[in-house]
Design an enzyme around this catalytic site. Structure first.
Site, PDB file in Angstrom:
ATOM      1  N   ASP A 245       0.849  -1.195   0.000  1.00 39.59           N
ATOM      2  CA  ASP A 245       0.000   0.000   0.000  1.00 39.59           C
ATOM      3  C   ASP A 245       0.888   1.249   0.000  1.00 39.59           C
ATOM      4  O   ASP A 245       1.977   1.235   0.579  1.00 39.59           O
ATOM      5  CB  ASP A 245      -0.835  -0.041   1.306  1.00 39.59           C
ATOM      6  CG  ASP A 245      -2.057   0.852   1.296  1.00 39.59           C
ATOM      7  OD1 ASP A 245      -1.995   1.927   0.683  1.00 39.59           O
ATOM      8  OD2 ASP A 245      -3.058   0.476   1.916  1.00 39.59           O
ATOM      9  N   ASP A 348      -3.345  -2.968  -2.028  1.00 43.94           N
ATOM     10  CA  ASP A 348      -4.043  -1.738  -2.427  1.00 43.94           C
ATOM     11  C   ASP A 348      -3.467  -1.300  -3.775  1.00 43.94           C
ATOM     12  O   ASP A 348      -2.239  -1.146  -3.901  1.00 43.94           O
ATOM     13  CB  ASP A 348      -3.804  -0.669  -1.349  1.00 43.94           C
ATOM     14  CG  ASP A 348      -4.664   0.571  -1.536  1.00 43.94           C
ATOM     15  OD1 ASP A 348      -4.872   0.983  -2.702  1.00 43.94           O
ATOM     16  OD2 ASP A 348      -5.116   1.133  -0.523  1.00 43.94           O
ATOM     17  N   ASP A 350      -3.301   1.423  -5.006  1.00 48.95           N
ATOM     18  CA  ASP A 350      -2.552   2.687  -4.962  1.00 48.95           C
ATOM     19  C   ASP A 350      -1.100   2.489  -4.538  1.00 48.95           C
ATOM     20  O   ASP A 350      -0.325   3.450  -4.490  1.00 48.95           O
ATOM     21  CB  ASP A 350      -3.277   3.748  -4.127  1.00 48.95           C
ATOM     22  CG  ASP A 350      -3.279   3.501  -2.626  1.00 48.95           C
ATOM     23  OD1 ASP A 350      -2.395   2.800  -2.109  1.00 48.95           O
ATOM     24  OD2 ASP A 350      -4.188   4.049  -1.958  1.00 48.95           O
ATOM     25  N   GLU A 393      -9.438  -0.883  -3.783  1.00 48.02           N
ATOM     26  CA  GLU A 393      -9.317   0.541  -4.121  1.00 48.02           C
ATOM     27  C   GLU A 393      -9.326   0.855  -5.618  1.00 48.02           C
ATOM     28  O   GLU A 393      -8.970   1.965  -6.006  1.00 48.02           O
ATOM     29  CB  GLU A 393      -8.077   1.187  -3.453  1.00 48.02           C
ATOM     30  CG  GLU A 393      -8.158   1.245  -1.930  1.00 48.02           C
ATOM     31  CD  GLU A 393      -8.999   2.413  -1.361  1.00 48.02           C
ATOM     32  OE1 GLU A 393      -9.337   3.335  -2.144  1.00 48.02           O
ATOM     33  OE2 GLU A 393      -9.341   2.369  -0.160  1.00 48.02           O
TER      34      GLU A 393
HETATM   35  N1  LIG Z   1      -6.457   2.662   1.722  1.00 46.61           N
HETATM   36  C1  LIG Z   1      -6.223   3.932   1.456  1.00 46.61           C
HETATM   37  N2  LIG Z   1      -6.270   4.373   0.233  1.00 46.61           N
HETATM   38  N3  LIG Z   1      -5.949   4.737   2.483  1.00 46.61           N
HETATM   39  C2  LIG Z   1      -5.715   6.119   2.367  1.00 46.61           C
HETATM   40  C3  LIG Z   1      -5.546   6.772   3.710  1.00 46.61           C
HETATM   41  C4  LIG Z   1      -5.199   8.222   3.587  1.00 46.61           C
HETATM   42  C5  LIG Z   1      -4.935   8.927   4.904  1.00 46.61           C
HETATM   43  N4  LIG Z   1      -3.795   8.382   5.568  1.00 46.61           N
HETATM   44  C6  LIG Z   1      -6.169   8.839   5.787  1.00 46.61           C
HETATM   45  O1  LIG Z   1      -6.147   8.296   6.843  1.00 46.61           O
HETATM   46  O2  LIG Z   1      -7.179   9.318   5.416  1.00 46.61           O
END
Ligand SMILES: NC(=[NH2+])NCCC[C@H](N)C(=O)O
Length: 421
Positions: A245, A348, A350, A393
């Site tokens: 991730d 993920d 991303d 995601e």
């Molecule tokens: N699984 C993901 N895309 N997580 C993104 C989290 C972004 C940020 N750290 C939050 O807590 O909002």
């Protein structure tokens, strides 16, 4: 619905397909051994669990991820690798936060005719019917210390009870929890719905694990992993987790900058958030020394602190640049694989660089290259140790020409043993 068809076939031939094997766990161990000694392609029987949930990230389009990945050719690709898709089900997320979905009350879960786990009325009611005579033990009263009694690899176990609870509470509306963390308190968004989705995902993942099947969970946003981890920890004694991730997803209710639950699943799983994994039936907390994060490059201040305080292994992009992906995955396998009886990979999309995977809600520059991501999956496949995978995601509304969904299919193929030569 090839999966549902195959499940029905299994039923009519008498049971859940496990009955003829005296010890499915032993068969599984032999298969693992054969794979690891020959380096051969892991042929697996999997349950495909689609989780069209977006309330954990607050961006519509994420709920279209599971179908987008399937439409990008997932099933044909996996079947070409010899993977058998025994069950293909969609966790019903439509009745959750009905006001946030088109159609509101008209889309409530009970209207599907299959009120609890399956939106796909044709398949899932059948699957559930099969479990009714699966000899479920009641949920353990703690005598074995595990919360849920094992079911010797038979489908079912405590799910009947989980369903019952859901039926009782979900049939009258969507407010299922009476705790102090509610939407609108300005902090965590859609906590109630995320918990309910997680219970449903957990039930399906637990059922797959109890049948010695691989769970392939398609998100949806990364909060779906709360459900995966709950279902898996209910089954495995010691679960190892590799979390690939851009983010660490380890925010608590106090540290989250966004209030989005998809940034919190690891804090929930480790018992560091107020919402703890152990709220879900049978689930155990994840051990911090069995968790490895790979590919991180966007950490919030509270996340950094928690990672340091807990001594969690976190291989950032800097580490991948320095050591190379092969060395990082070898270390990750060592940490998540030593003294564990199951290994979950939570991937993920991303984690990839946005130039490769633009169809995600929270892209961050400087991510994994196309080859690094494949190499990670190929090495995980070679290890023969992985017992479940989240692919999450993909936001179909942000994806061009299904590029990200197609890449998800490719990466899943690598994890299931596809090789260049
Ligand atoms: N699984 C993901 N895309 N997580 C993104 C989290 C972004 C940020 N750290 C939050 O807590 O909002």
């Amino acid at each position: 619905m090839a999966g549902a068809t195959s499940e029905r076939k299994r039923q009519s031939s008498g049971g859940d397909g496990q009955g003829s094997q005296s010890d499915p766990r032993e068969a599984d161990r032999v298969a693992h051994h054969r794979r690891s000694t020959t380096g051969g392609t892991p042929a697996q029987t999997i349950n495909l669990i689609r989780v069209p949930f977006w309330l954990g990230c607050g961006r519509r389009g994420t709920e279209l991820g599971p179908d987008s990945i399937v439409e990008a050719g997932l099933i044909a690709q996996l079947e070409a690798l010899g993977v058998e898709i025994a069950v293909d089900l969609e966790v019903d997320c439509r009745g959750l936060g009905a006001e946030a979905y088109d159609g509101g009350a008209s889309l409530r879960a009970e209207d599907s005719g299959c009120p609890i786990l399956g939106a796909r009325a044709d398949g899932d009611c059948q699957v559930r019917g099969a479990e009714a005579d699966g000899g479920f033990p009641a949920r353990g009263d703690g005598a074995d210390g595990a919360g849920l009694k094992r079911n010797d690899g038979k489908i079912g176990a405590a799910e009947a009870e989980i369903q019952f609870e859901l039926e009782e509470k979900d049939g009258v509306g969507n407010t299922l929890y009476d705790d102090h963390l509610r939407d609108g308190d300005g902090k965590v968004k859609h906590l109630t719905e995320t918990k309910e989705m997680s219970r449903r995902v957990a039930a399906s993942v637990y059922r797959a694990a109890a049948a010695c099947r691989f769970s392939l969970v398609l998100g949806g946003d990364h909060s779906a992993a709360i459900g995966s981890l709950a279902g898996l920890t209910a089954h495995y004694e010691r679960l190892g987790v590799i979390w690939i991730d851009a983010h660490a997803d380890i925010n608590t209710e106090e540290t989250t900058p966004s209030g989005h639950m998809h940034g919190m699943p690891l804090a929930v799983a480790l018992g560091k958030a107020r919402f703890k994994l152990t709220e879900l039936p049978g689930a155990k907390l994840l051990r911090p020394d069995k968790l490895v994060i790979v590919g991180a490059r966007d950490l919030d201040p509270g996340e950094r602190e928690l990672i340091r305080a807990e001594g969690i292994a976190c291989f950032t992009m800097h580490d991948i640049d320095r050591l190379g992906m092969a060395a990082v995955i070898a270390k990750a396998l060592d940490i998540a694989g030593r003294d564990t009886d199951g290994m979950h990979v939570s991937f993920d999309m991303d984690s990839l660089d946005p130039s490769e995977a633009g169809g995600v809600g929270t892209p961050v520059r400087g991510g994994l290259s196309y080859r690094e991501a494949h190499l990670a999956m190929e090495l995980l496949a070679e290890s023969g140790r992985v017992t479940s995978l989240d692919l999450v995601e993909v936001n179909a509304l942000l994806d061009h020409d299904r590029r990200t969904a197609k890449l998800a299919v490719e990466l899943a193929s690598s994890l299931f043993g596809k090789r260049i030569l």
